[in-house]
Write a protein that holds these residues in place. Sequence first.
Motif, PDB file in Angstrom:
ATOM      1  N   SER A 167       0.876  -1.163   0.000  1.00 34.39           N
ATOM      2  CA  SER A 167       0.000   0.000   0.000  1.00 34.39           C
ATOM      3  C   SER A 167       0.917   1.218   0.000  1.00 34.39           C
ATOM      4  O   SER A 167       2.122   1.100   0.092  1.00 34.39           O
ATOM      5  N   VAL A 198      10.818   0.442   4.426  1.00 38.74           N
ATOM      6  CA  VAL A 198      10.272  -0.913   4.334  1.00 38.74           C
ATOM      7  C   VAL A 198      11.341  -1.941   4.709  1.00 38.74           C
ATOM      8  O   VAL A 198      12.446  -1.911   4.183  1.00 38.74           O
ATOM      9  N   ILE A 246       7.219  -4.989   6.437  1.00 39.81           N
ATOM     10  CA  ILE A 246       6.666  -4.067   7.418  1.00 39.81           C
ATOM     11  C   ILE A 246       7.074  -2.658   6.976  1.00 39.81           C
ATOM     12  O   ILE A 246       8.221  -2.418   6.616  1.00 39.81           O
ATOM     13  N   ARG A 247       6.104  -1.776   6.958  1.00 37.44           N
ATOM     14  CA  ARG A 247       6.331  -0.433   6.427  1.00 37.44           C
ATOM     15  C   ARG A 247       6.100   0.626   7.498  1.00 37.44           C
ATOM     16  O   ARG A 247       5.139   0.555   8.257  1.00 37.44           O
ATOM     17  N   CYS A 248       6.989   1.600   7.542  1.00 35.89           N
ATOM     18  CA  CYS A 248       6.847   2.689   8.514  1.00 35.89           C
ATOM     19  C   CYS A 248       5.802   3.685   7.998  1.00 35.89           C
ATOM     20  O   CYS A 248       5.942   4.228   6.902  1.00 35.89           O
ATOM     21  N   VAL A 249       4.782   3.914   8.789  1.00 38.38           N
ATOM     22  CA  VAL A 249       3.727   4.851   8.371  1.00 38.38           C
ATOM     23  C   VAL A 249       4.244   6.246   8.182  1.00 38.38           C
ATOM     24  O   VAL A 249       3.647   7.053   7.472  1.00 38.38           O
ATOM     25  N   GLU A 304       1.049  -7.210   4.821  1.00 44.25           N
ATOM     26  CA  GLU A 304       1.930  -6.076   5.079  1.00 44.25           C
ATOM     27  C   GLU A 304       1.687  -5.575   6.493  1.00 44.25           C
ATOM     28  O   GLU A 304       0.546  -5.327   6.872  1.00 44.25           O
ATOM     29  N   PHE A 305       2.738  -5.453   7.252  1.00 49.33           N
ATOM     30  CA  PHE A 305       2.602  -4.899   8.589  1.00 49.33           C
ATOM     31  C   PHE A 305       2.856  -3.400   8.524  1.00 49.33           C
ATOM     32  O   PHE A 305       3.643  -2.935   7.707  1.00 49.33           O
ATOM     33  N   ILE A 306       2.171  -2.681   9.382  1.00 47.25           N
ATOM     34  CA  ILE A 306       2.341  -1.243   9.438  1.00 47.25           C
ATOM     35  C   ILE A 306       2.906  -0.919  10.811  1.00 47.25           C
ATOM     36  O   ILE A 306       2.500  -1.516  11.808  1.00 47.25           O
ATOM     37  N   GLY A 307       3.841  -0.007  10.851  1.00 47.14           N
ATOM     38  CA  GLY A 307       4.414   0.327  12.144  1.00 47.14           C
ATOM     39  C   GLY A 307       5.260   1.574  12.103  1.00 47.14           C
ATOM     40  O   GLY A 307       5.137   2.377  11.185  1.00 47.14           O
ATOM     41  N   LEU A 308       6.073   1.710  13.121  1.00 51.95           N
ATOM     42  CA  LEU A 308       6.999   2.842  13.168  1.00 51.95           C
ATOM     43  C   LEU A 308       8.404   2.283  13.246  1.00 51.95           C
ATOM     44  O   LEU A 308       8.696   1.421  14.082  1.00 51.95           O
ATOM     45  N   CYS A 309       9.276   2.787  12.402  1.00 52.13           N
ATOM     46  CA  CYS A 309      10.663   2.356  12.455  1.00 52.13           C
ATOM     47  C   CYS A 309      11.291   3.012  13.685  1.00 52.13           C
ATOM     48  O   CYS A 309      10.740   3.971  14.220  1.00 52.13           O
TER      49      CYS A 309
END
Lengths: 137, 137
Positions: free
Chosen positions: A67, A91, A83-86, A120-125
């Motif tokens: 996304s 990524v 996993i992607r940083c919002v 896909e995971f969403i998170g904060l790096c």
Amino acid sequence: MFQEKNRRITKQRQVILEELRQLKTHPSADEIYKVVRRRLPRISLGTVYRNLEVLAKMGEIQKLELSGSIKRYDWNTNKHYHIRCVRCDRVDDAPIAPLKQLEGELYESTVFEIIGHNLEFIGLCPECSKKIGTIDH
Amino acid sequence: MFQEKNRRITKQRQVILEELRQLKTHPSADEIYKVVRRRLPRISLGTVYRNLEVLAKMGEIQKLELSGSIKRYDWNTNKHYHIRCVRCDRVDDAPIAPLKQLEGELYESTVFEIIGHNLEFIGLCPECSKKIGTIDH
DNA sequence: CTACATGCAAATGCTTTGCAACCTA
DNA sequence: TAGGTTGCAAAGCATTTGCATGTAG
């Protein structure tokens, strides 16, 4: 079957592939362009886009279905999750084994012919997490 | 907290919400625009975009995080998964229960602070499946 | 009244494409 | 030398934004 057309090994194609494999990240076309331009200063962004498309079709790299508004490419052609940083859009790979039974679960309850799935995971790096302090926006 | 600003109930906002809820599909901003324009001929696409954003922030609708190049919106604000047609981009709900333990599995093995996940199935809708006959491209 | 919202048009960001010149097999 | 490939620029498409005007509370 996989190679309907005669593909040629051009300098541009070679360098794009080499640099992508060396990066080991999940760069966008523009990020690849910036790196490749160090070795081929006259290359155009259009050529980068075209070659990434070709390399993906050839099975040399993977075009990621994430996304977000930009396309990213992966030197790793094996099926795996991300996993992607919002906040900054970084990524990483998500170290979790592919869920093989998922599509079977859906099989009887959908009218679609299932081809595959993306998780896909969403998170904060760590960097963004530090800057924000907490998750609220 | 959720409503930092004073939101107003405008005709446009109302109609967009009503039409989206009636559609029961997963329309893009442009699809919503086309439908809403039947009732409000002078509405602009920009207003549709702005209101979809606002309605999502208000929690009235859900902005979907799907791969592909266009954003879609969902009247259903509950967490659920989707299946998307690779060929025509039709999106249906995927009748599968939310995977609750997934994020926990990842917890120890990533440096990211996990917020959530998206699971999207890819397939062919009945119409496209009929047209193509088989999956090969 | 006064913020917030709208319509309109221009701008943005990413990606694709047309075309003449250029290479690779 | 034929046909894929390139650089360049223009076009495409979804989305966002600036601004003067309109309107809900």
